[in-house]
Write an enzyme that holds these catalytic residues in place. Structure first.
Site, PDB file in Angstrom:
ATOM      1  N   HIS A   1      54.698  46.783  49.803  1.00 38.69           N
ATOM      2  CA  HIS A   1      56.066  46.969  49.156  1.00 38.69           C
ATOM      3  C   HIS A   1      56.750  47.861  50.004  1.00 38.69           C
ATOM      4  CE1 HIS A   1      54.830  45.224  45.157  1.00 38.69           C
ATOM      5  NE2 HIS A   1      53.471  45.622  45.647  1.00 38.69           N
TER       6      HIS A   1
ATOM      7  N   HIS B   1      51.793  38.968  41.681  1.00 34.84           N
ATOM      8  CA  HIS B   1      50.971  39.823  41.154  1.00 34.84           C
ATOM      9  C   HIS B   1      50.155  39.437  39.707  1.00 34.84           C
ATOM     10  CE1 HIS B   1      52.961  42.465  43.752  1.00 34.84           C
ATOM     11  NE2 HIS B   1      52.527  43.616  43.547  1.00 34.84           N
TER      12      HIS B   1
ATOM     13  N   GLU C   1      45.752  42.396  37.123  1.00 37.36           N
ATOM     14  CA  GLU C   1      45.611  43.741  37.647  1.00 37.36           C
ATOM     15  C   GLU C   1      45.598  44.475  36.148  1.00 37.36           C
ATOM     16  OE1 GLU C   1      49.245  45.175  39.416  1.00 37.36           O
ATOM     17  OE2 GLU C   1      48.361  47.020  40.261  1.00 37.36           O
TER      18      GLU C   1
ATOM     19  N   ASP D   1      50.992  50.304  48.088  1.00 36.64           N
ATOM     20  CA  ASP D   1      52.100  51.438  48.271  1.00 36.64           C
ATOM     21  C   ASP D   1      51.403  52.462  49.067  1.00 36.64           C
ATOM     22  OD1 ASP D   1      54.205  50.080  46.745  1.00 36.64           O
ATOM     23  OD2 ASP D   1      52.585  50.085  45.021  1.00 36.64           O
TER      24      ASP D   1
END
Ligand code: MCF
Ligand code: ZN
Length: 344
Positions: free
Chosen positions: A29, A207, A210, A289
């Protein structure tokens, strides 16, 4: 910070090879790849108050323990990213870091739910286009962007799609993603916007798996028809899903440090990658990230090595990223040849 599970000592030669190998990155990202010092500088320029008195204090807030804390800090950081110049500045630093990891090609998410109100969309698209050009000319890195919807802001779905279509026409954006809070925001809320995106020719990702288990991955596949899954590590909880993923060779964008830092993988256990790979699931390695999770792409491979993955397995994961990318077959062939040169 508590240590992450590691049980295999690795040789310097292995570490050096992992550092030196050319890489693709499919799940990173832009906002989350921006380090604390850069966000601090953007906050100063835009006169945004961060919840810290000093840069050191702000840096220390990047030590994540759980998903809520991550969302809070990520939210504070993106408030500082406002102008085309900000994005140009972030991209320059991003490219320097990608070059340091020997990344040759990357698909980069943008948190577009925060780019739809009072945001200079056209100017930022122009800055991203310039970033792509700089990437090629200065660093020999190819870069494509994938704006995503924050699932906990479902009302931004259509505005995000409109934004994507603007950049898609110009060849800057290639697809639609879905990120953010998985609990309470299942894939079926986004069926309409994914149908529309598909009919416009966009590549589709989400996504899933998770903070929610296998049902979220099933939803992303069956309701949204995505081509790749971001994370997907909790697929290990459902043997039928593992079998399905292996049979269809649906790529997962796995981000090991992210999973440990957000509490998806217990610190004293090996990462789910082992079970996924053993089940024949098509996995890739990514950093998500990086400064927020105190990692970088090389460290993701190093961690897997320290959990017992062999060079051959890691090299295969690296090759997988070429296959799972949204490049044309012709372009993939060029990179395969480059990888072959490295691995003679
Ligand atoms: O992969 C991590 C954790 N899971 C979900 N979302 C994100 C991650 N890193 C950044 N995100 C983004 C997501 O793309 O967070 C935004 C979305 O745009 C939501 S608000 C923090
Ligand atoms: Zn992510």
């Amino acid at each position: 910070m508590t240590n992450i599970y590691e049980n295999t000592p690795i040789s310097d030669e292995m570490a050096n090879r992992l550092r030196a190998m050319p890489k693709f990155e499919l799940h990173v990202h832009l906002e989350g790849a921006t380090d604390a010092a850069t966000v601090w500088e953007l906050a100063r320029r835009n006169k945004v108050a961060l919840p810290a008195k000093t840069l050191d204090e702000w840096r220390s807030m990047y030590a994540f323990r759980d998903f809520d804390h991550f969302l809070r800090i990520y939210g504070e950081a993106i408030k500082c990213m406002q102008t085309a110049d900000d994005f140009a500045f972030m991209l320059e630093r991003f490219l320097v870091e990608q070059a340091r990891q020997n990344v040759r090609y990357c698909e980069v998410f943008l948190s577009a739910s925060f780019m739809v109100k009072g945001f200079p969309q056209d100017e930022v698209i122009a800055a991203l286009a310039e970033g792509i050009k700089q990437g090629k000319e200065k660093y020999d890195i190819q870069m494509k962007f994938i704006p995503d919807i924050a699932r906990h802001e479902p009302e931004t779905s259509q505005p995000v799609l409109d934004f994507i279509l603007k950049g898609y026409e110009k060849g800057i954006f290639i697809g639609l993603g879905l990120g953010g809070i998985e609990v309470g925001f299942p894939p079926n809320l986004f069926i309409d916007v994914y149908d529309e995106a598909r009919s416009q020719g966009l590549r589709l990702l989400a996504h899933a798996g998770e903070t929610v288990g296998a049902e979220s991955v099933w939803g992303a596949i069956k309701d949204l028809n995505v081509e790749r899954i971001g994370h997907g590590v909790r697929s290990v909880e459902d043997p039928k899903l593992l079998k399905y993923l292996a049979e269809t060779q649906t790529p997962l964008e796995v981000c090991p440090h992210s999973n440990y830092r957000l509490g998806i993988t217990p610190l004293d256990e090996p990462h789910q990658m082992r079970k996924l790979v053993n089940a024949g699931v098509f996995c890739t390695v990514n950093s998500d990230d990086p400064p927020m999770f105190s990692t970088d792409l090389t460290s993701e491979y190093l961690l897997l090595a320290k959990q017992g993955f062999s060079w051959d397995e890691l090299w295969q994961l690296n090759l997988n990223a070429i296959e799972a990318s949204f490049l044309s077959d012709k372009e993939k062939e060029i990179y395969r040849a480059e990888w072959g040169e490295f691995h003679k």
